[in-house]
Design a protein around this motif. Structure first.
Motif, PDB file in Angstrom:
ATOM      1  N   LEU A 106       0.812  -1.219   0.000  1.00  0.00           N
ATOM      2  CA  LEU A 106       0.000   0.000   0.000  1.00  0.00           C
ATOM      3  C   LEU A 106       0.849   1.274   0.000  1.00  0.00           C
ATOM      4  CD1 LEU A 106      -2.921   0.868  -0.135  1.00  0.00           C
ATOM      5  CD2 LEU A 106      -2.988   0.918   2.360  1.00  0.00           C
ATOM      6  N   PRO A 107       1.932   1.356   0.813  1.00  0.00           N
ATOM      7  CA  PRO A 107       2.757   2.572   0.728  1.00  0.00           C
ATOM      8  C   PRO A 107       3.448   2.726  -0.626  1.00  0.00           C
ATOM      9  CG  PRO A 107       3.712   0.986   2.271  1.00  0.00           C
ATOM     10  CD  PRO A 107       2.347   0.508   1.951  1.00  0.00           C
ATOM     11  N   ALA A 108       3.814   1.600  -1.271  1.00  0.00           N
ATOM     12  CA  ALA A 108       4.433   1.684  -2.606  1.00  0.00           C
ATOM     13  C   ALA A 108       3.405   2.079  -3.652  1.00  0.00           C
ATOM     14  CB  ALA A 108       5.072   0.344  -2.971  1.00  0.00           C
ATOM     15  N   PHE A 109       2.136   1.836  -3.350  1.00  0.00           N
ATOM     16  CA  PHE A 109       1.042   2.191  -4.259  1.00  0.00           C
ATOM     17  C   PHE A 109       1.009   3.702  -4.521  1.00  0.00           C
ATOM     18  CE2 PHE A 109      -3.581   3.039  -5.010  1.00  0.00           C
ATOM     19  CZ  PHE A 109      -3.755   2.256  -6.139  1.00  0.00           C
ATOM     20  N   PHE A 110       1.440   4.488  -3.536  1.00  0.00           N
ATOM     21  CA  PHE A 110       1.538   5.940  -3.733  1.00  0.00           C
ATOM     22  C   PHE A 110       2.473   6.243  -4.906  1.00  0.00           C
ATOM     23  CE2 PHE A 110      -0.138   5.837   0.497  1.00  0.00           C
ATOM     24  CZ  PHE A 110      -0.697   7.074   0.761  1.00  0.00           C
ATOM     25  N   PHE A 111       3.615   5.590  -4.923  1.00  0.00           N
ATOM     26  CA  PHE A 111       4.622   5.856  -5.959  1.00  0.00           C
ATOM     27  C   PHE A 111       4.184   5.316  -7.315  1.00  0.00           C
ATOM     28  CE2 PHE A 111       6.840   6.360  -2.018  1.00  0.00           C
ATOM     29  CZ  PHE A 111       7.737   7.385  -2.263  1.00  0.00           C
ATOM     30  N   GLU A 112       3.476   4.173  -7.309  1.00  0.00           N
ATOM     31  CA  GLU A 112       2.955   3.637  -8.564  1.00  0.00           C
ATOM     32  C   GLU A 112       2.017   4.650  -9.221  1.00  0.00           C
ATOM     33  OE1 GLU A 112       3.186   0.543 -10.233  1.00  0.00           O
ATOM     34  OE2 GLU A 112       4.963   0.212  -8.992  1.00  0.00           O
ATOM     35  N   ASN A 113       1.168   5.256  -8.399  1.00  0.00           N
ATOM     36  CA  ASN A 113       0.198   6.202  -8.935  1.00  0.00           C
ATOM     37  C   ASN A 113       0.827   7.524  -9.331  1.00  0.00           C
ATOM     38  OD1 ASN A 113      -2.866   5.415  -8.812  1.00  0.00           O
ATOM     39  ND2 ASN A 113      -1.876   4.389  -7.104  1.00  0.00           N
ATOM     40  N   LEU A 114       1.950   7.852  -8.737  1.00  0.00           N
ATOM     41  CA  LEU A 114       2.663   9.064  -9.147  1.00  0.00           C
ATOM     42  C   LEU A 114       3.431   8.840 -10.441  1.00  0.00           C
ATOM     43  CD1 LEU A 114       3.883  10.244  -5.652  1.00  0.00           C
ATOM     44  CD2 LEU A 114       2.487  11.602  -7.220  1.00  0.00           C
ATOM     45  N   SER A 115       4.007   7.660 -10.595  1.00  0.00           N
ATOM     46  CA  SER A 115       4.825   7.366 -11.778  1.00  0.00           C
ATOM     47  C   SER A 115       3.985   7.187 -13.035  1.00  0.00           C
ATOM     48  CB  SER A 115       5.661   6.106 -11.541  1.00  0.00           C
ATOM     49  OG  SER A 115       6.591   6.318 -10.511  1.00  0.00           O
ATOM     50  N   PHE A 116       2.770   6.682 -12.872  1.00  0.00           N
ATOM     51  CA  PHE A 116       1.900   6.447 -14.031  1.00  0.00           C
ATOM     52  C   PHE A 116       0.649   7.307 -13.892  1.00  0.00           C
ATOM     53  CE2 PHE A 116       4.342   2.613 -13.118  1.00  0.00           C
ATOM     54  CZ  PHE A 116       5.012   2.448 -14.312  1.00  0.00           C
ATOM     55  N   ASN A 117       0.891   8.606 -13.912  1.00  0.00           N
ATOM     56  CA  ASN A 117      -0.174   9.560 -13.633  1.00  0.00           C
ATOM     57  C   ASN A 117      -0.326  10.544 -14.778  1.00  0.00           C
ATOM     58  OD1 ASN A 117      -1.489  12.030 -12.485  1.00  0.00           O
ATOM     59  ND2 ASN A 117      -1.461  10.790 -10.630  1.00  0.00           N
ATOM     60  N   ASN A 118      -1.555  10.631 -15.308  1.00  0.00           N
ATOM     61  CA  ASN A 118      -1.779  11.578 -16.398  1.00  0.00           C
ATOM     62  C   ASN A 118      -2.531  12.834 -15.938  1.00  0.00           C
ATOM     63  OD1 ASN A 118      -4.328  10.548 -15.996  1.00  0.00           O
ATOM     64  ND2 ASN A 118      -4.473   9.530 -17.988  1.00  0.00           N
ATOM     65  N   LYS A 119      -2.666  12.963 -14.615  1.00  0.00           N
ATOM     66  CA  LYS A 119      -3.337  14.145 -14.054  1.00  0.00           C
ATOM     67  C   LYS A 119      -2.342  15.208 -13.601  1.00  0.00           C
ATOM     68  CE  LYS A 119      -7.513  12.106 -13.996  1.00  0.00           C
ATOM     69  NZ  LYS A 119      -8.685  12.583 -14.747  1.00  0.00           N
ATOM     70  N   LEU A 120      -1.121  14.768 -13.289  1.00  0.00           N
ATOM     71  CA  LEU A 120      -0.103  15.679 -12.754  1.00  0.00           C
ATOM     72  C   LEU A 120       1.086  15.757 -13.697  1.00  0.00           C
ATOM     73  CD1 LEU A 120      -0.064  14.339  -9.071  1.00  0.00           C
ATOM     74  CD2 LEU A 120      -1.367  16.292  -9.926  1.00  0.00           C
ATOM     75  N   ASP A 121       1.701  16.933 -13.807  1.00  0.00           N
ATOM     76  CA  ASP A 121       2.901  17.055 -14.638  1.00  0.00           C
ATOM     77  C   ASP A 121       4.078  16.410 -13.925  1.00  0.00           C
ATOM     78  OD1 ASP A 121       4.524  19.207 -13.104  1.00  0.00           O
ATOM     79  OD2 ASP A 121       2.549  20.136 -13.325  1.00  0.00           O
ATOM     80  N   LYS A 122       5.149  16.135 -14.673  1.00  0.00           N
ATOM     81  CA  LYS A 122       6.319  15.417 -14.136  1.00  0.00           C
ATOM     82  C   LYS A 122       6.935  16.149 -12.950  1.00  0.00           C
ATOM     83  CE  LYS A 122       6.552  11.802 -16.814  1.00  0.00           C
ATOM     84  NZ  LYS A 122       6.389  10.436 -16.236  1.00  0.00           N
TER      85      LYS A 122
END
Length: 479
Positions: A115-131
């Motif tokens: 679950l804590p790594a899930f934060f990073f998964e969603n940040l790395s493959f995110n089309n809502k936020l810029d890099k």
């Protein structure tokens, strides 16, 4: 007893409604059935969209921490991240040592992430936020991990590829690598490309290759040369392919010789091994490696169109014709590459339905058409060989896609010989179906005579007789 259960249910419901709205409770109810996320599940997307519309920040925080299962928590976390919500860091702090994990399924793969790594998964493959925003949030979360005591090293190992390079926590990362001896975090450290870390990286020996890929310093070349016996391993070849200089090219040449000499000792399919190996070498588009790989077309019939383009740019028309023809003349199937298999972003953006060169037959036709533009005579010569070597089951499709009946009919004898020599019970009918498309009655009749002559060879195959009768019926023929 029933009254007691009902009473407890009402208490729990009232507590829940005190934290989140009744509408939100109803919306997330269906998530309680989930045991894994499926990437193409439209229901989960609809739920996420609705939750995003109706949920307040504090409601999402409550669900992320207290959801009745990990998938409710996951949806809440995902939406908080997409909103770049101020509560993200507080939620992460409270979940930093969570033992929960989320299972995600695709068409063919299944993976689990804490679950804590899930934060990073969603940040790395995110089309809502810029890099930039993604990396800023990641940096904040990494600081939380590093400042938390004891440091959750297993979490750092899990997210090591997603840790952004930031000087403010370089020393902490380095100290953890030294103390934990973690090859995963060594990769993170290597991204800083600090020359003071070269000897530390080397000390990991065979476990250092992925780190060297991130830090291709020339000081590693003699070290890599000591480990050439690892040429069959992806991490080693990915590291070597990063050294785009004359010394790197020398090492690649040596490794290619080792690979091709020892193919018979390989544990995987020869063609697949070579194709993967070939892709590993040219994945970083180093032109110094191209002449080395050109030779593999002449020795093992494997070629990338990128490398063919490079060859044509640097050779005469006649040389290019002879180069293409020399490879095609070798025995066996041509292994052609239209897109590097390790260039994931480009492969995902490729429209396979529109790109006829994605399939094996389409790639072969692309090569033949290239030859045709250079020399009609050599193209015709090549057709005879291709018809002889192409898989029986692909012959029909090849004729259709090439769409060059005039020149194919000049190779009549190759089709007849193929009918005589093929060993597949289905191949005969597929070949003759392709021949029919050519519109030559004499050739079709000659091929049909071969079917009649060879009918008894396949009498034991029940499917053969059934397929044969169907073929006769469709073409109004009799034996």
């Amino acid at each position: 007893m029933k009254q007691l259960i009902l009473f407890l249910f009402l208490i729990i419901s009232n507590c829940l409604f005190g934290q989140i709205s009744k509408e939100l409770v109803t919306t997330i109810k269906s998530l309680e059935k989930y045991q894994s996320f499926y990437t193409l599940d439209r229901e989960i997307n609809d739920i996420e969209n609705k939750v995003d519309k109706i949920a307040k920040s504090d409601e999402l925080e409550y669900l992320a921490l207290n959801g009745s299962n990990v998938y409710i928590k996951g949806v809440a976390i995902k939406i908080l991240i997409n909103r770049n919500d101020k509560n993200i860091k507080d939620v992460f702090k409270k979940l930093i040592n969570s033992k929960d994990s989320i299972i995600c399924n695709t068409e063919h793969l299944s993976s689990s992430v804490s679950l804590p790594a899930f934060f990073f998964e969603n940040l790395s493959f995110n089309n809502k936020l810029d890099k930039g925003t993604q990396n800023n949030i990641k940096s904040d979360l990494i600081e939380i991990i590093l400042n938390n005591q004891p440091v959750n090293i297993s979490l750092l190992n899990e997210i090591h590829y997603q840790i952004p390079v930031n000087k403010k926590y370089y020393e902490k990362i380095r100290n953890i690598v030294v103390k934990s001896n973690s090859p995963s975090l060594l990769i993170t450290l290597a991204k800083y490309q600090n020359e003071n870390d070269i000897e530390l990286i080397k000390s990991f020996k065979e476990d250092s290759f992925s780190a060297i890929e991130e830090f291709p310093n020339d000081d590693f070349l003699p070290f890599l040369e000591e480990y050439t016996n690892h040429y069959d391993e992806f991490p080693y070849m990915f590291a070597v392919s990063k050294f785009c200089n004359p010394k790197g090219a020398e090492l690649v040449s040596k490794i290619v010789d080792l690979k091709t000499t020892n193919l018979k000792n390989s544990t995987c399919n020869k063609n697949y091994c070579l194709k993967a190996f070939y892709n590993q070498i040219y994945r970083n588009d180093c032109k110094l490696f191209y002449p080395i790989l050109e030779k593999m077309w002449l020795s093992h019939k494997i070629l990338s169109f990128d490398i063919l383009d490079f060859y044509e740019e640097n050779h005469t028309k006649e040389e290019t014709v002879n180069f293409i023809l020399s490879g095609l003349s070798l025995n066996g199937k041509a292994e052609l590459i239209s897109q590097n298999m390790y260039d994931i972003e480009k492969m995902l953006s490729q429209n396979n339905e529109e790109d006829l060169t994605f399939g094996e037959t389409g790639k072969l036709i692309k090569l033949l058409n290239r030859l045709k533009t250079l020399s009609e005579e050599k193209y015709q010569f090549a057709l005879n060989g291709v018809i002889s070597t192409i898989d029986d089951l692909e012959t029909d499709d090849f004729i259709y896609q090439l769409n060059d009946n005039r020149n194919l009919l000049k190779a009549k004898n190759s089709f007849i010989q193929k009918m005589k020599s093929n060993e597949s019970v289905y191949g005969l009918l597929i070949i003759i179906n392709g021949v029919k498309k050519l519109g030559d009655k004499k050739l079709f009749k000659a091929c049909f005579e071969i079917i009649k002559e060879r009918r008894n060879e396949f009498q034991e195959k029940e499917v053969w007789e059934k397929s044969l009768q169907e073929f006769l019926r469709k073409n109004k023929l009799k034996l």
